[in-house]
Scaffold this active site. Sequence first.
Site, PDB file in Angstrom:
ATOM      1  N   TYR A 209       8.180  49.589  10.623  1.00 18.41           N
ATOM      2  CA  TYR A 209       8.157  50.806   9.989  1.00 18.41           C
ATOM      3  C   TYR A 209       7.000  50.893   8.851  1.00 18.41           C
ATOM      4  CZ  TYR A 209      11.459  52.701  13.108  1.00 18.41           C
ATOM      5  OH  TYR A 209      12.136  53.177  14.050  1.00 18.41           O
TER       6      TYR A 209
ATOM      7  N   ARG B  25       3.744  51.563  10.327  1.00 15.79           N
ATOM      8  CA  ARG B  25       3.684  52.866  10.500  1.00 15.79           C
ATOM      9  C   ARG B  25       3.452  53.942   9.454  1.00 15.79           C
ATOM     10  NH1 ARG B  25       8.322  54.201  14.738  1.00 15.79           N
ATOM     11  NH2 ARG B  25       7.251  56.314  14.414  1.00 15.79           N
TER      12      ARG B  25
ATOM     13  N   ASP C 249       6.828  61.722  11.318  1.00 20.53           N
ATOM     14  CA  ASP C 249       5.527  61.384  10.293  1.00 20.53           C
ATOM     15  C   ASP C 249       5.469  62.469   9.301  1.00 20.53           C
ATOM     16  OD1 ASP C 249       4.546  63.706  11.764  1.00 20.53           O
ATOM     17  OD2 ASP C 249       3.513  62.381  13.282  1.00 20.53           O
TER      18      ASP C 249
ATOM     19  N   HIS D 171      14.606  63.381  14.387  1.00 13.55           N
ATOM     20  CA  HIS D 171      14.718  61.851  14.404  1.00 13.55           C
ATOM     21  C   HIS D 171      14.462  61.368  13.043  1.00 13.55           C
ATOM     22  CE1 HIS D 171      14.096  61.854  19.108  1.00 13.55           C
ATOM     23  NE2 HIS D 171      15.165  62.376  18.649  1.00 13.55           N
TER      24      HIS D 171
HETATM   25  C1  BJW Z   1      -0.042  64.757  24.249  1.00 11.55           C
HETATM   26  C2  BJW Z   1      -1.185  64.254  23.783  1.00 11.55           C
HETATM   27  C3  BJW Z   1      -2.093  65.429  23.327  1.00 11.55           C
HETATM   28  C4  BJW Z   1      -0.315  62.584  24.491  1.00 11.55           C
HETATM   29  N1  BJW Z   1      -1.582  66.616  23.316  1.00 11.55           N
HETATM   30  N2  BJW Z   1       0.187  65.854  24.679  1.00 11.55           N
HETATM   31  C5  BJW Z   1      21.628  61.806  28.296  1.00 11.55           C
HETATM   32  C6  BJW Z   1      21.164  61.121  29.384  1.00 11.55           C
HETATM   33  C7  BJW Z   1      20.663  59.837  29.186  1.00 11.55           C
HETATM   34  C8  BJW Z   1      20.831  59.277  28.121  1.00 11.55           C
HETATM   35  C9  BJW Z   1      21.206  59.686  26.880  1.00 11.55           C
HETATM   36  C10 BJW Z   1      21.765  61.022  26.891  1.00 11.55           C
HETATM   37  N3  BJW Z   1      22.134  61.529  25.577  1.00 11.55           N
HETATM   38  C11 BJW Z   1      21.825  60.463  24.766  1.00 11.55           C
HETATM   39  C12 BJW Z   1      21.237  59.362  25.264  1.00 11.55           C
HETATM   40  C13 BJW Z   1      21.033  58.102  24.911  1.00 11.55           C
HETATM   41  C14 BJW Z   1      19.577  58.303  24.203  1.00 11.55           C
HETATM   42  C15 BJW Z   1      18.592  58.453  25.151  1.00 11.55           C
HETATM   43  O1  BJW Z   1      17.893  59.702  25.225  1.00 11.55           O
HETATM   44  N4  BJW Z   1      18.046  57.504  26.145  1.00 11.55           N
HETATM   45  C16 BJW Z   1      17.178  57.728  26.967  1.00 11.55           C
HETATM   46  C17 BJW Z   1      15.704  56.751  26.613  1.00 11.55           C
HETATM   47  C18 BJW Z   1      17.554  57.679  28.465  1.00 11.55           C
HETATM   48  N5  BJW Z   1      19.621  59.000  22.988  1.00 11.55           N
HETATM   49  C19 BJW Z   1      20.032  58.522  21.884  1.00 11.55           C
HETATM   50  O2  BJW Z   1      20.537  57.460  21.604  1.00 11.55           O
HETATM   51  C20 BJW Z   1      19.978  59.713  20.926  1.00 11.55           C
HETATM   52  N6  BJW Z   1      21.209  59.637  20.085  1.00 11.55           N
HETATM   53  C21 BJW Z   1      22.123  60.282  20.514  1.00 11.55           C
HETATM   54  O3  BJW Z   1      22.151  60.921  21.814  1.00 11.55           O
HETATM   55  O4  BJW Z   1      23.458  60.248  19.961  1.00 11.55           O
HETATM   56  C22 BJW Z   1      24.727  60.598  20.743  1.00 11.55           C
HETATM   57  C23 BJW Z   1      25.824  60.137  19.651  1.00 11.55           C
HETATM   58  C24 BJW Z   1      26.754  61.044  19.223  1.00 11.55           C
HETATM   59  C25 BJW Z   1      27.790  60.831  18.597  1.00 11.55           C
HETATM   60  C26 BJW Z   1      27.786  59.378  17.855  1.00 11.55           C
HETATM   61  C27 BJW Z   1      26.873  58.566  18.173  1.00 11.55           C
HETATM   62  C28 BJW Z   1      25.739  58.805  19.145  1.00 11.55           C
HETATM   63  C29 BJW Z   1      18.980  59.091  19.618  1.00 11.55           C
HETATM   64  C30 BJW Z   1      17.717  59.208  19.903  1.00 11.55           C
HETATM   65  C31 BJW Z   1      16.735  58.635  19.083  1.00 11.55           C
HETATM   66  C32 BJW Z   1      15.133  58.443  19.276  1.00 11.55           C
HETATM   67  N7  BJW Z   1      14.587  57.652  18.494  1.00 11.55           N
HETATM   68  C33 BJW Z   1      13.147  57.388  18.825  1.00 11.55           C
HETATM   69  C34 BJW Z   1      12.561  56.439  17.574  1.00 11.55           C
HETATM   70  C35 BJW Z   1      12.885  56.467  16.485  1.00 11.55           C
HETATM   71  C36 BJW Z   1      12.071  57.386  15.678  1.00 11.55           C
HETATM   72  C37 BJW Z   1      10.739  56.641  15.379  1.00 11.55           C
HETATM   73  O5  BJW Z   1      10.702  55.417  15.089  1.00 11.55           O
HETATM   74  O6  BJW Z   1       9.648  57.299  15.128  1.00 11.55           O
HETATM   75  O7  BJW Z   1      12.555  58.530  18.678  1.00 11.55           O
HETATM   76  S1  BJW Z   1      12.739  56.990  20.562  1.00 11.55           S
HETATM   77  C38 BJW Z   1      11.244  57.589  20.518  1.00 11.55           C
HETATM   78  O8  BJW Z   1      11.253  58.533  21.526  1.00 11.55           O
HETATM   79  C39 BJW Z   1      11.069  58.273  19.133  1.00 11.55           C
HETATM   80  C40 BJW Z   1      10.448  59.511  19.776  1.00 11.55           C
HETATM   81  O9  BJW Z   1      10.902  60.829  18.705  1.00 11.55           O
HETATM   82  C41 BJW Z   1      11.381  60.026  20.994  1.00 11.55           C
HETATM   83  C42 BJW Z   1      10.611  60.707  21.901  1.00 11.55           C
HETATM   84  O10 BJW Z   1       9.426  60.399  22.242  1.00 11.55           O
HETATM   85  P1  BJW Z   1       8.246  61.415  22.597  1.00 11.55           P
HETATM   86  O11 BJW Z   1       7.837  62.201  21.163  1.00 11.55           O
HETATM   87  O12 BJW Z   1       8.621  61.837  23.648  1.00 11.55           O
HETATM   88  O13 BJW Z   1       6.772  60.452  22.670  1.00 11.55           O
HETATM   89  P2  BJW Z   1       6.284  59.911  24.129  1.00 11.55           P
HETATM   90  O14 BJW Z   1       5.216  58.693  23.716  1.00 11.55           O
HETATM   91  O15 BJW Z   1       7.313  59.549  24.965  1.00 11.55           O
HETATM   92  O16 BJW Z   1       5.509  61.063  24.730  1.00 11.55           O
HETATM   93  C43 BJW Z   1       4.290  61.496  24.250  1.00 11.55           C
HETATM   94  C44 BJW Z   1       4.056  62.554  25.278  1.00 11.55           C
HETATM   95  O17 BJW Z   1       2.845  63.367  24.567  1.00 11.55           O
HETATM   96  C45 BJW Z   1       3.337  62.049  26.467  1.00 11.55           C
HETATM   97  O18 BJW Z   1       3.928  62.711  27.524  1.00 11.55           O
HETATM   98  C46 BJW Z   1       2.056  62.374  26.465  1.00 11.55           C
HETATM   99  O19 BJW Z   1       1.405  62.841  27.631  1.00 11.55           O
HETATM  100  C47 BJW Z   1       1.891  63.619  25.585  1.00 11.55           C
HETATM  101  N8  BJW Z   1       0.634  63.355  24.934  1.00 11.55           N
HETATM  102  N9  BJW Z   1      -1.130  62.920  23.473  1.00 11.55           N
HETATM  103  C48 BJW Z   1      -0.367  66.733  24.232  1.00 11.55           C
HETATM  104  N10 BJW Z   1      -3.097  64.980  22.589  1.00 11.55           N
END
Ligand code: BJW
Length: 243
Positions: free
Chosen positions: A60, A63, A98, A113
Site C-alpha cells: 500500500y 501505491r 485512489d 472500498h
Molecule cells: C478500462 C481502461 C480504460 C482498463 N478505460 N476501461 C457474491 C458472489 C461471489 C463472491 C462474493 C459475492 N459476494 C461477496 C463475495 C466475496 C467477495 C467477491 O466479490 N469475490 C469475488 C472475487 C468472487 N467480495 C467481498 O469479499 C466484498 N465484501 C463482502 O461482500 O462482504 C460481505 C460481508 C458482509 C458482512 C460481514 C462480512 C462480509 C469485499 C470486496 C473488496 C474488494 N477489494 C479490492 C482490493 C482492495 C482495494 C485496493 O487495494 O485497491 O478492491 S479487490 C479489487 O477488485 C479492488 C477493486 O476495487 C475491485 C474491483 O476491481 P476493478 O475495479 O473491476 O478492476 P479490474 O482490474 O478487475 O478491472 C478493470 C477493468 O477496467 C477491466 O475490465 C479493463 O478492461 C478496464 N479498463 N483500462 C475503460 N482506460
Amino acid sequence: MALEISDNTSVLVLTGAGVSAESGIQTFRASDGLWEKHAIEDVASPEGFFRDPALVWRFYSERRRSVSAAQSNAGHLALCALEEELGDRFLLATQNVDGLHERAGSKRVLALHGRLMQSRCSVCERPPFDDDALYLSALPMCARCEERGGSGLLRPHIVWFGEALDPNHLARVETFMNKAEDLLFLAVGTSGHVYPAAALVSVARALGGRSVLVNLDEAGNEGEFDEVFRGPSGVLLPSLLDL
Ligand code: BJW
C-alpha cells in the site's frame, strides 16, 4: 453518440480501476496488473495482513507513492462535469481507493472500498484518519492505543476480501436508485467480478433503470447491460456525456 439524459434522469455511476488507468494507475486483473505480482490473499485480506503486515504496508505504501504522483484524467473530469449539471440527481459509487475523482472535483462520491490515503487502527474504534505516509520498514502503531497502554497496529483504510462494505454507503446507493424517476446506471472501467459492486447493475435493472457499460475489455457481468461501449473511458466519456 451521446447518452440520453433528460431533466428527470438520475445517474448512478459505478467506477472501477479502468477509469484511473489513463492516469497511470495500475488495474488489478490485467496481464500486467497488481494481481499478477501480488497474491490477493496475501495483500488484500485481513488474514494476509495479520500474517505479514510489513508486506501489506509495503504494497500500500508503493501505491500511495504512485497515486501521489498521478493526476485525474479526462474520464474523471467528464463525470465531474456531469455532476455539475445534475446536482443531486447524480451519485458516484467508486470501487477505487485512489481519490482521483475527488481531486477532479467530484463531490457526491462514495468510496465503496475505502481510501488509500487514510489509515485506521486494526484494534481500537478510532475513526479512519488522513495518512499519506509510506511505511516501508517500521510498522506504524496506533497512538490512541499506546496512550492507553495498548499496542494496536495501524492498517490501511481499505475494504479487503471478506470484509463488509460500509452499510451507510450501500444504503445511500439503494435510496438513490429507489428515488430515481428515470434511472440510468453507468458502469465505467470495471471487470464486474467483485461483489457487491458487480450486482448493482441487476438491482438497477430490477427497478426499471437503463444500464450502460463503458469498458476496455469484456466484463464478467457484461450480459446484464443494455448497452456496452468498448474503449478507453478518457476518450469515450466526454463524447457519451456530450461535454
Ligand atoms: C478500462 C481502461 C480504460 C482498463 N478505460 N476501461 C457474491 C458472489 C461471489 C463472491 C462474493 C459475492 N459476494 C461477496 C463475495 C466475496 C467477495 C467477491 O466479490 N469475490 C469475488 C472475487 C468472487 N467480495 C467481498 O469479499 C466484498 N465484501 C463482502 O461482500 O462482504 C460481505 C460481508 C458482509 C458482512 C460481514 C462480512 C462480509 C469485499 C470486496 C473488496 C474488494 N477489494 C479490492 C482490493 C482492495 C482495494 C485496493 O487495494 O485497491 O478492491 S479487490 C479489487 O477488485 C479492488 C477493486 O476495487 C475491485 C474491483 O476491481 P476493478 O475495479 O473491476 O478492476 P479490474 O482490474 O478487475 O478491472 C478493470 C477493468 O477496467 C477491466 O475490465 C479493463 O478492461 C478496464 N479498463 N483500462 C475503460 N482506460
